[in-house]
Design an enzyme around this catalytic site. Structure first.
Site, mmCIF file in Angstrom:
data_model
loop_
_atom_site.group_PDB
_atom_site.id
_atom_site.type_symbol
_atom_site.label_atom_id
_atom_site.label_comp_id
_atom_site.label_asym_id
_atom_site.label_seq_id
_atom_site.Cartn_x
_atom_site.Cartn_y
_atom_site.Cartn_z
ATOM 1 N N GLU A 1 -4.361 -1.473 5.748
ATOM 2 C CA GLU A 1 -3.093 -1.292 6.529
ATOM 3 C C GLU A 1 -2.646 0.328 6.713
ATOM 4 O O GLU A 1 -1.455 0.532 6.678
ATOM 5 C CB GLU A 1 -1.764 -1.920 5.736
ATOM 6 C CG GLU A 1 -1.966 -3.611 6.195
ATOM 7 C CD GLU A 1 -0.881 -4.143 5.606
ATOM 8 O OE1 GLU A 1 0.062 -3.700 4.980
ATOM 9 O OE2 GLU A 1 -0.857 -5.497 5.699
ATOM 10 N N ASN B 1 0.959 -1.200 0.018
ATOM 11 C CA ASN B 1 -0.001 0.053 -0.016
ATOM 12 C C ASN B 1 0.991 1.242 0.015
ATOM 13 O O ASN B 1 2.024 1.301 0.466
ATOM 14 C CB ASN B 1 -1.093 -0.115 1.242
ATOM 15 C CG ASN B 1 -0.426 -0.933 2.584
ATOM 16 O OD1 ASN B 1 0.264 -0.180 3.202
ATOM 17 N ND2 ASN B 1 -1.084 -2.066 2.730
HETATM 18 ZN ZN ZN Z 1 1.896 -6.199 4.096
#
Ligand code: ZN
Length: 368
Positions: free
Chosen positions: A169, A123
């Site tokens: 995340e 990400n």
């Molecule tokens: Zn990861």
């Protein structure tokens, strides 16, 4: 005609329809019994977006129907913002934001092409305002990212704009932004060679390649926690002020920088460094090191560039040698040549070894 499904919303506010417009909607499908605020209605009229209120209420867990796309509030971002969340959704549509979105997509493709992410892994985020962060969505390959897939969240992780649900995340990124004001961008990924270090609990040694010293220097390693949890996000807190790159135990890496592109560079530099060390370890010859004196030149360059390094702090320097070959856990692939002096095997030793191996092989053959 592109329909955006927002049947998961009981209340459709301006930011929800802004998200629909950003996703290229020409029609939004709302739940029959939902309330559409006047400003949201005006916005839809202004932008010629049709509203179809015949939808059946969808729970947040249900996927959008009829091939349509889900919108922000459908997964809970329309929940009332907390006191600190004065995030400005308009920041998501500025020319600066549009440029950042393109940069994030380009970096996503780089990560995928270099095999730093697989599946929907990894990400990327950018802090565009004091309480506004643009980030990648969950469940999208970084190769396939388009600017319309991205989201805007506040520093608490509440989504304030964007159609797709933000990455789970994001909290890892947000902890970094809250702890390090200089951090404007963060990249989390799973590059194989760096992750190999992360699964063995080891950090690469220093003073081997200049570029690594300047851009990264000492890598920290944070303890394992379940990804997506606050506990996981907070594992990096003891390290992120002094380190722009952290190995995440049994998981991957995270890098922060002033730009998204630079954060991705650090991932590249670390991965290539780890890979090179592994290749060198197979050559059977000791790795030579840059002297500590020359290492200080590199640290000076680093300071000029404004990059963080734990070695700038002399009080921390006592615990942490410039070269950390002696630190337990560092992957001291081979001792330095100087440390080998007197310890190299002699010709007689080698002959003895060859003989013992030969005897063992001959013995085994003879035993058959
Ligand atoms: Zn990861």
């Amino acid at each position: 005609m592109k329909t955006i499904d927002i049947t998961g919303l009981k209340l459709v506010a301006l930011r929800d329809v802004q998200g629909a417009l950003a996703a290229g909607a020409s029609r939004v499908l709302t739940a029959e019994n939902c309330v559409v605020t006047p400003s949201a209605r005006d916005f839809l009229t202004q932008h010629n977006i049709a509203i179809d209120s015949s939808g059946v209420t969808r729970s947040a867990a249900e996927p959008p129907r009829n091939g349509s796309t889900s919108a922000s509030g459908a997964y809970g971002s329309s929940a009332p913002a907390k006191a600190r969340s004065a995030a400005n959704p308009k920041l998501f549509y500025t020319p600066e934001a549009e440029a950042i979105k393109k940069e994030i997509c380009a970096v996503g493709r780089k990560l995928w092409m270099r095999q730093f992410v697989d599946g929907n892994g990894g990400n990327i985020s950018y802090r565009i305002g004091p309480n506004e962060v643009i980030c990648t969505p969950t469940l999208v390959s970084k190769f396939d990212l388009t600017p319309e897939d991205l989201s805007l969240v506040d520093l608490d992780g509440n989504q304030v704009a964007g159609v797709r649900p933000r990455t789970s995340e994001i909290f890892l990124h947000l902890e970094i932004y809250k702890a390090v004001p200089e951090a404007k961008a963060a990249v989390h990924c799973h590059p194989p060679h760096a992750t190999a270090y992360a699964i063995t609990g080891r950090v690469p040694p220093n003073l081997v390649i200049p570029e690594f010293e300047v851009f990264i220097g000492k890598v920290a390693i944070s303890p394992y926690e379940t990804p997506g949890t606050t506990a996981f996000a907070q594992t990096v807190l003891p390290f992120v002020k002094d380190h722009n790159t952290v190995l995440l135990s049994n998981h991957g890496i995270v890098c922060w920088a002033d730009t998204v592109t630079h954060a991705e560079w650090y991932a590249e530099v670390l991965e290539t460094y780890c890979w090179t060390l592994m290749l060198a370890s197979q050559l059977g010859a000791p790795i030579s090191h840059i002297s500590e004196q020359k290492g200080n030149d590199l640290l000076a360059i680093k300071k000029k560039l404004g990059l963080p390094d734990v070695r700038f702090d002399t009080s921390k320097m006592k615990e942490c040698q410039l070269s950390d070959l002696e630190v337990p856990g560092s992957i001291a692939l081979s001792p330095r040549a100087s440390e080998c002096a007197g310890a190299s095997p002699t010709a007689a030793d080698l002959e003895k070894l060859v003989k013992s191996v030969t005897d063992a092989v001959m013995g085994a053959i003879g035993a058959q």
